[in-house]
Write a protein that holds these residues in place. Structure first.
Motif, PDB file in Angstrom:
ATOM      1  N   PRO A  19       0.794  -1.246   0.000  1.00  0.00           N
ATOM      2  CA  PRO A  19       0.000   0.000   0.000  1.00  0.00           C
ATOM      3  C   PRO A  19       0.815   1.279   0.000  1.00  0.00           C
ATOM      4  O   PRO A  19       0.258   2.356  -0.268  1.00  0.00           O
ATOM      5  N   SER A  20       2.126   1.223   0.282  1.00  0.00           N
ATOM      6  CA  SER A  20       2.923   2.449   0.230  1.00  0.00           C
ATOM      7  C   SER A  20       3.139   2.919  -1.211  1.00  0.00           C
ATOM      8  O   SER A  20       3.489   4.074  -1.435  1.00  0.00           O
ATOM      9  N   TYR A  21       2.942   2.020  -2.179  1.00  0.00           N
ATOM     10  CA  TYR A  21       3.042   2.378  -3.598  1.00  0.00           C
ATOM     11  C   TYR A  21       1.786   1.860  -4.301  1.00  0.00           C
ATOM     12  O   TYR A  21       1.784   0.794  -4.899  1.00  0.00           O
ATOM     13  N   THR A  22       0.733   2.624  -4.213  1.00  0.00           N
ATOM     14  CA  THR A  22      -0.547   2.191  -4.784  1.00  0.00           C
ATOM     15  C   THR A  22      -0.538   2.180  -6.306  1.00  0.00           C
ATOM     16  O   THR A  22      -1.426   1.586  -6.920  1.00  0.00           O
ATOM     17  N   HIS A  23       0.452   2.802  -6.905  1.00  0.00           N
ATOM     18  CA  HIS A  23       0.517   2.908  -8.365  1.00  0.00           C
ATOM     19  C   HIS A  23       1.528   1.955  -8.970  1.00  0.00           C
ATOM     20  O   HIS A  23       1.816   2.054 -10.167  1.00  0.00           O
ATOM     21  N   VAL A  24       2.072   1.031  -8.161  1.00  0.00           N
ATOM     22  CA  VAL A  24       3.147   0.163  -8.624  1.00  0.00           C
ATOM     23  C   VAL A  24       2.797  -1.287  -8.340  1.00  0.00           C
ATOM     24  O   VAL A  24       2.234  -1.626  -7.283  1.00  0.00           O
ATOM     25  N   LEU A  25       3.149  -2.144  -9.288  1.00  0.00           N
ATOM     26  CA  LEU A  25       3.008  -3.583  -9.142  1.00  0.00           C
ATOM     27  C   LEU A  25       4.344  -4.209  -9.544  1.00  0.00           C
ATOM     28  O   LEU A  25       4.920  -3.831 -10.569  1.00  0.00           O
ATOM     29  N   LEU A  26       4.859  -5.131  -8.714  1.00  0.00           N
ATOM     30  CA  LEU A  26       6.100  -5.818  -9.050  1.00  0.00           C
ATOM     31  C   LEU A  26       5.788  -7.215  -9.576  1.00  0.00           C
ATOM     32  O   LEU A  26       5.097  -7.994  -8.911  1.00  0.00           O
ATOM     33  N   ARG A  36      10.244  -6.991 -12.273  1.00  0.00           N
ATOM     34  CA  ARG A  36       9.868  -6.005 -13.288  1.00  0.00           C
ATOM     35  C   ARG A  36       8.831  -5.063 -12.705  1.00  0.00           C
ATOM     36  O   ARG A  36       7.808  -5.504 -12.165  1.00  0.00           O
ATOM     37  N   VAL A  37       9.102  -3.774 -12.787  1.00  0.00           N
ATOM     38  CA  VAL A  37       8.205  -2.760 -12.227  1.00  0.00           C
ATOM     39  C   VAL A  37       7.111  -2.455 -13.238  1.00  0.00           C
ATOM     40  O   VAL A  37       7.394  -2.121 -14.402  1.00  0.00           O
ATOM     41  N   ILE A  38       5.868  -2.579 -12.802  1.00  0.00           N
ATOM     42  CA  ILE A  38       4.708  -2.264 -13.639  1.00  0.00           C
ATOM     43  C   ILE A  38       4.047  -1.013 -13.078  1.00  0.00           C
ATOM     44  O   ILE A  38       3.659  -0.977 -11.899  1.00  0.00           O
ATOM     45  N   TRP A  39       3.937   0.016 -13.927  1.00  0.00           N
ATOM     46  CA  TRP A  39       3.325   1.271 -13.497  1.00  0.00           C
ATOM     47  C   TRP A  39       1.828   1.224 -13.780  1.00  0.00           C
ATOM     48  O   TRP A  39       1.412   1.197 -14.938  1.00  0.00           O
ATOM     49  N   LEU A  40       1.028   1.203 -12.720  1.00  0.00           N
ATOM     50  CA  LEU A  40      -0.421   1.296 -12.906  1.00  0.00           C
ATOM     51  C   LEU A  40      -0.797   2.697 -13.353  1.00  0.00           C
ATOM     52  O   LEU A  40      -1.727   2.887 -14.135  1.00  0.00           O
ATOM     53  N   HIS A  41      -0.084   3.695 -12.830  1.00  0.00           N
ATOM     54  CA  HIS A  41      -0.103   5.054 -13.358  1.00  0.00           C
ATOM     55  C   HIS A  41       1.168   5.730 -12.848  1.00  0.00           C
ATOM     56  O   HIS A  41       1.640   5.447 -11.751  1.00  0.00           O
ATOM     57  N   HIS A  42       1.741   6.608 -13.665  1.00  0.00           N
ATOM     58  CA  HIS A  42       3.045   7.186 -13.362  1.00  0.00           C
ATOM     59  C   HIS A  42       2.907   8.311 -12.341  1.00  0.00           C
ATOM     60  O   HIS A  42       1.935   9.062 -12.326  1.00  0.00           O
ATOM     61  N   MET A  43       3.939   8.378 -11.488  1.00  0.00           N
ATOM     62  CA  MET A  43       4.047   9.465 -10.513  1.00  0.00           C
ATOM     63  C   MET A  43       5.367  10.172 -10.766  1.00  0.00           C
ATOM     64  O   MET A  43       6.392   9.543 -11.032  1.00  0.00           O
ATOM     65  N   ALA A  44       5.352  11.505 -10.655  1.00  0.00           N
ATOM     66  CA  ALA A  44       6.555  12.285 -10.924  1.00  0.00           C
ATOM     67  C   ALA A  44       7.638  11.955  -9.888  1.00  0.00           C
ATOM     68  O   ALA A  44       7.372  11.878  -8.680  1.00  0.00           O
ATOM     69  N   GLY A  45       8.860  11.770 -10.372  1.00  0.00           N
ATOM     70  CA  GLY A  45       9.991  11.562  -9.476  1.00  0.00           C
ATOM     71  C   GLY A  45      10.278  10.115  -9.127  1.00  0.00           C
ATOM     72  O   GLY A  45      11.300   9.824  -8.508  1.00  0.00           O
TER      73      GLY A  45
END
Length: 612
Positions: free
Chosen positions: A522-529, A584-593
């Motif tokens: 949950p600390s990275y809601t926009h990321v899936l590994l 492999r990092v999967i971006w559910l939606h991109h975050m700046a930085g």
């Protein structure tokens, strides 16, 4: 000193004879006082005392006359005398402080010496317990076998590292033990129960336990009076076999003859001591058509307690055990009905007399809503349930609540007042609801539902409000493993799930979905590994902390499905960090930085915490 002072004041100046030393110094000798005898003028008698060590000062005979001649000098002499007295007192005081300082120094060095001795003893003499070194990845292979879909995680060899228990069907065990079904008088092939070390994958023990396994449940206390927890094997035709967890030895075995076409309701339930032999007992339910039979077995000997009871239902039933403060109820559910039986009623029916359970107090509200003739829970009159698929317990503030899931919605019911807390629209669930923590110390419910052919949606729902906190759509093949959770040090959970993620707009339907393991925190809601891709047939999957608050791993059991021909079987344990570092990092939606390597490093350093 007091005696001399009194004589000085009363009789006059004492005379020192036979001494040594010079004024002012320490004098040693006899001390006498001249006393004039009456009638004999000019003669005196010495009155002597024992030898003393005294401080003395020579007194001038002409002291008085000199004072008269030199009055100013007398003042100087008095000042000098006062100074000399002060110096003498300082010398005596310094001598006492010097002796005290020496004692302090000695005490310091003695304490330092004792500390060094203790450190030396614990460092070199007393051996420290060796911490087992766990391999990051290990495998255990069997050439010709069929695995059962059971995985148990218990500390078998008491090394404070969790071990893996599983079951497989084969004619012979592994080469490590070279055991066969005939060793236990069983026809070949038979079901083996094996315990594998969590540190290196070596086989701790193997035991031919049954002809065929319906259910395996480990971690049951006091089976056969064993000091360690045990495992209970339910085989078909119905028999119960209790195994010692440490060595895999058979503690007791009991059989029943109920014919064919029956199903054991799981999990098995441990109940208080009914037969009063000092050991907790077991209650077992089997279903055959619309009838549920139950019987109680002694945990000490395996003998049946009382007779077999029977319950009438309106279809194939499953059950959930519910603890309500000081009462315990068994909730049986079919597609259209919900039944409630108290533990006291079931025990009394099996034994044939009223059983008094000291810790049981009936819940007045629940008793009011239970039909005494049919034992139906009249809660369904408030809800349009129907087609019940799952019934699950969800922890609340003071007691467990009930989650009822049918083909269209999920409903959470407060067990304190039996009112509906929330409802959520869901489609058909593919796996049992699972608990985790999306927010710190706030229970979340993981629901995995089917949304189309080879498509599923995973939702994390807040238990208190029913709000959807996070969701993800994946392609999924039939028989894909369900999700798993691991508790993290930030009082949340890491979520593991299987499927095949495809970016929106790039969905392809011409190929079969792959089996990929994903990690979400949950600390990275926009990321899936994406951790791994498995093409093998997965029979069982679980995740656990193999050591307390560390060594997070997942376990895969792969091989032929039950009922298929024997083939190669593999059991694998893999440390989670090994896959995170190369994921492999999967971006559910991109975050700046955000950068991919930063995400990997952050999740690689993620710490875990065991929840008691």
């Amino acid at each position: 000193e007091n005696i001399l002072r009194n004589i000085w004041e009363q009789e006059g100046q004492p005379v020192l004879q036979g001494g040594t030393g010079a004024s002012p110094s320490r004098y040693q000798g006899r001390i006498g006082l001249p006393v004039e005898l009456g009638g004999f003028p000019g003669m005196d008698v010495w009155v002597e005392w024992p030898i003393f060590y005294i401080e003395y000062r020579t007194v001038m005979d002409n002291k008085d006359s000199e004072a008269e001649i030199h009055p100013l000098k007398t003042e100087d002499v008095k000042a000098q005398e006062n100074h000399e007295h002060f110096v003498e007192r300082r010398i005596v005081k310094s001598s006492g402080l010097s002796r005290l300082s020496r004692w302090r120094t000695a005490a310091f060095f003695i304490s330092l010496f004792l500390c060094l001795v203790i450190v030396f003893a614990f460092s070199f003499i007393i051996p420290c317990p060796e911490r087992p070194v766990s391999e990051r990845t290990w495998f255990q292979y069997y050439n010709s076998a069929v695995p059962y879909p059971f995985l148990g995680i218990e500390d078998v060899n008491a090394d404070k590292v969790q071990d893996v228990l599983f079951a497989f069907k084969s004619s012979n065990g592994s080469s490590s033990f070279n055991m066969s079904c005939l060793d236990e008088g069983l026809p070949s092939p038979c079901a083996f129960i094996a315990a594998v070390s969590g540190t290196n994958g070596s086989v701790l023990w193997e035991s031919p336990a049954a002809q065929d396994v319906q259910w395996l449940q480990c971690g049951i206390q006091q089976l056969g009076m064993a000091a360690a927890p045990g495992c209970l094997v339910v085989e078909k035709p119905l028999s119960l076999t209790a195994l010692d967890l440490r060595a895999g030895e058979v503690l007791w075995r009991q059989s029943h003859d109920f014919g064919a076409n029956y199903t054991v309701l799981t999990p098995l339930s441990v109940i208080p001591d009914v037969d009063e032999d000092g050991v907790q007992d077991l209650i077992i339910f089997i279903t055959k058509g619309a009838q549920v039979k139950f019987f109680i077995h002694s945990g000490k000997t395996g003998q049946q307690v009382g007779s077999t009871g029977s319950l009438s239902m309106d279809g194939n039933a499953r059950y959930v055990r519910l603890h309500l403060h000081s009462s315990s109820y068994f909730l049986f559910y079919t597609e259209n009905s919900l039944y409630a039986y108290s533990l006291k009623d079931l025990c009394s029916a099996a034994v044939g007399r009223e059983v008094k359970l000291s810790d049981f107090q009936p819940d007045s509200l629940w008793e009011k809503h239970i039909d005494r003739a049919t034992h139906r829970l009249e809660l369904l009159s408030l809800l349009s349930f129907g087609d019940i698929h799952y019934l699950a317990k969800v922890p609340g503030h003071s007691r467990d609540n009930i989650l009822v899931v049918n083909s269209e919605m999920a409903t959470l019911i407060n067990t304190k007042d039996l009112h509906v807390m929330w409802t959520l629209n869901v489609s058909r669930l593919l796996s049992e609801p699972l608990l985790g923590y999306y927010k710190p110390d706030d229970h979340g419910i993981i629901l995995e539902s089917e949304i189309g052919p080879n498509r599923k949606k995973i939702m994390i729902v807040e238990s208190e409000s029913g709000a959807v906190q996070w969701e993800l759509k994946l392609n999924s093949r039939a028989g894909s493993p369900g999700p798993a959770t691991l508790p993290t040090a930030d009082h949340r959970s890491a979520f593991l799930m299987w499927g095949d993620y495809q970016e929106p707009g790039n969905e392809t339907t011409h190929r079969a979905p792959l089996q990929k393991l994903y990690l979400f925190h949950p600390s990275y809601t926009h990321v899936l590994l994406e951790l791994r891709n498995s093409t093998d047939q997965i029979i069982a999957f679980t995740a656990a902390l193999f050591e307390r608050s560390r060594h997070a791993c997942y376990v895969l059991l792969r091989g032929p499905q039950p009922g298929e021909e024997p083939g190669p079987v593999s059991l694998m344990k893999r440390k989670l960090k090994e896959d995170v570092s190369v994921s492999r990092v999967i971006w559910l939606h991109h975050m700046a930085g955000d950068e991919e390597q930063h995400i990997r490093d952050r999740l690689y350093r993620m710490r875990f915490q065991s929840r008691d």
